[in-house]
Design a protein around this motif. Sequence first.
Motif, mmCIF file in Angstrom:
data_model
loop_
_atom_site.group_PDB
_atom_site.id
_atom_site.type_symbol
_atom_site.label_atom_id
_atom_site.label_comp_id
_atom_site.label_asym_id
_atom_site.label_seq_id
_atom_site.Cartn_x
_atom_site.Cartn_y
_atom_site.Cartn_z
ATOM 1 N N SER A 277 24.006 16.824 -27.344
ATOM 2 C CA SER A 277 23.544 17.436 -26.239
ATOM 3 C C SER A 277 22.380 16.563 -25.872
ATOM 4 O O SER A 277 22.075 15.796 -26.611
ATOM 5 C CB SER A 277 23.107 19.108 -26.404
ATOM 6 O OG SER A 277 21.911 18.802 -27.217
ATOM 7 N N LEU A 278 21.805 16.612 -24.497
ATOM 8 C CA LEU A 278 20.606 15.952 -24.125
ATOM 9 C C LEU A 278 19.425 16.149 -25.016
ATOM 10 O O LEU A 278 18.686 15.245 -25.118
ATOM 11 C CB LEU A 278 20.314 16.339 -22.621
ATOM 12 C CG LEU A 278 21.297 15.672 -21.708
ATOM 13 C CD1 LEU A 278 20.890 16.392 -20.113
ATOM 14 C CD2 LEU A 278 21.181 14.256 -21.568
ATOM 15 N N ASP A 279 19.334 17.366 -25.650
ATOM 16 C CA ASP A 279 18.263 17.453 -26.725
ATOM 17 C C ASP A 279 18.495 17.072 -28.141
ATOM 18 O O ASP A 279 17.769 17.613 -28.964
ATOM 19 C CB ASP A 279 17.655 18.875 -26.559
ATOM 20 C CG ASP A 279 18.618 20.077 -26.560
ATOM 21 O OD1 ASP A 279 20.007 19.677 -26.649
ATOM 22 O OD2 ASP A 279 18.118 21.164 -26.777
ATOM 23 N N GLY A 280 19.597 16.442 -28.201
ATOM 24 C CA GLY A 280 19.988 15.851 -29.560
ATOM 25 C C GLY A 280 20.926 16.838 -30.370
ATOM 26 O O GLY A 280 20.940 16.366 -31.678
ATOM 27 N N VAL A 281 21.160 18.049 -30.096
ATOM 28 C CA VAL A 281 22.065 19.043 -30.902
ATOM 29 C C VAL A 281 23.300 18.169 -31.033
ATOM 30 O O VAL A 281 23.877 18.061 -30.042
ATOM 31 C CB VAL A 281 22.102 20.317 -30.398
ATOM 32 C CG1 VAL A 281 22.725 21.440 -31.128
ATOM 33 C CG2 VAL A 281 20.628 20.962 -30.044
ATOM 34 N N VAL B 181 21.319 21.137 -22.228
ATOM 35 C CA VAL B 181 20.265 21.255 -23.182
ATOM 36 C C VAL B 181 20.371 22.538 -23.716
ATOM 37 O O VAL B 181 20.515 23.576 -23.029
ATOM 38 C CB VAL B 181 18.822 21.184 -22.406
ATOM 39 C CG1 VAL B 181 17.774 21.590 -23.225
ATOM 40 C CG2 VAL B 181 18.741 19.833 -21.700
ATOM 41 N N GLY C 249 18.608 23.899 -26.371
ATOM 42 C CA GLY C 249 17.236 24.573 -26.763
ATOM 43 C C GLY C 249 17.119 24.851 -28.304
ATOM 44 O O GLY C 249 16.173 25.038 -28.765
ATOM 45 N N ARG C 250 18.217 24.738 -28.954
ATOM 46 C CA ARG C 250 18.209 25.030 -30.543
ATOM 47 C C ARG C 250 19.635 24.798 -31.154
ATOM 48 O O ARG C 250 20.749 24.451 -30.405
ATOM 49 C CB ARG C 250 17.958 26.580 -30.824
ATOM 50 C CG ARG C 250 19.225 27.404 -30.277
ATOM 51 C CD ARG C 250 19.035 28.862 -30.718
ATOM 52 N NE ARG C 250 19.637 29.850 -29.877
ATOM 53 C CZ ARG C 250 19.372 30.182 -28.694
ATOM 54 N NH1 ARG C 250 18.050 30.027 -28.304
ATOM 55 N NH2 ARG C 250 19.874 31.214 -27.923
ATOM 56 N N ARG D 38 19.880 19.214 -35.155
ATOM 57 C CA ARG D 38 19.838 17.943 -34.308
ATOM 58 C C ARG D 38 20.267 16.696 -35.350
ATOM 59 O O ARG D 38 20.175 16.668 -36.439
ATOM 60 C CB ARG D 38 18.482 17.515 -33.906
ATOM 61 C CG ARG D 38 18.030 18.438 -32.755
ATOM 62 C CD ARG D 38 16.684 18.447 -32.303
ATOM 63 N NE ARG D 38 16.357 18.995 -30.915
ATOM 64 C CZ ARG D 38 16.581 20.475 -30.601
ATOM 65 N NH1 ARG D 38 17.224 21.206 -31.756
ATOM 66 N NH2 ARG D 38 16.113 20.955 -29.811
#
Length: 186
Positions: A11-15, A142, A144-145, A148
Amino acid sequence: MRKVVVSEFVSLDGVFEEPAWTSPFRSAEGEAFKFAELQAADALLLGRVTYEGFAAAWPGMAAETGAYGAMMNGYPKYVASTTLESATWNASVLRGDLATAVAALKDRPGRDLLVFGSGRLVAGLMAHGLVDEYRLLVFPVVLGRGRRLFPEGAEATLRLVETRAFASGVVALTYRPAVAAAAGPA
């Protein structure tokens, strides 16, 4: 020498865990990218958790996955695990030191060793400088949790070598470890 290629959906947040969130963004472009990637390999290098999930799923999907499924099911798999006693699905458990075992695999003739999922394995490979290439399919979400790909404390300097944007909004980013510039005369 073979390359170790880490290929991940993020994901954009690295998940990167449990990538059911990727389904709305699947496309023919993405499938062609993954097919070419698998064709360039001739073996999979997996952590135990990813191996167990794949071994439970892929053999039952052979008919619907065609040539991709045939490669997934037919390729040898090398499983990094300290707890797995034996393996099926054309797999061997790597014994002993991870760095030594993977370095030996890289020294064998053949094509790429492809890593999917396998977060702990990826962290171990990174720590030992054994990843030759990262192929990250970045999805426009994103979460969020979640776990990662690069956990806190992981460090690397990478060089972007290729980008591809798909109409679905997914971007394929290919990185290689950056080589430090040679120090010149003082």
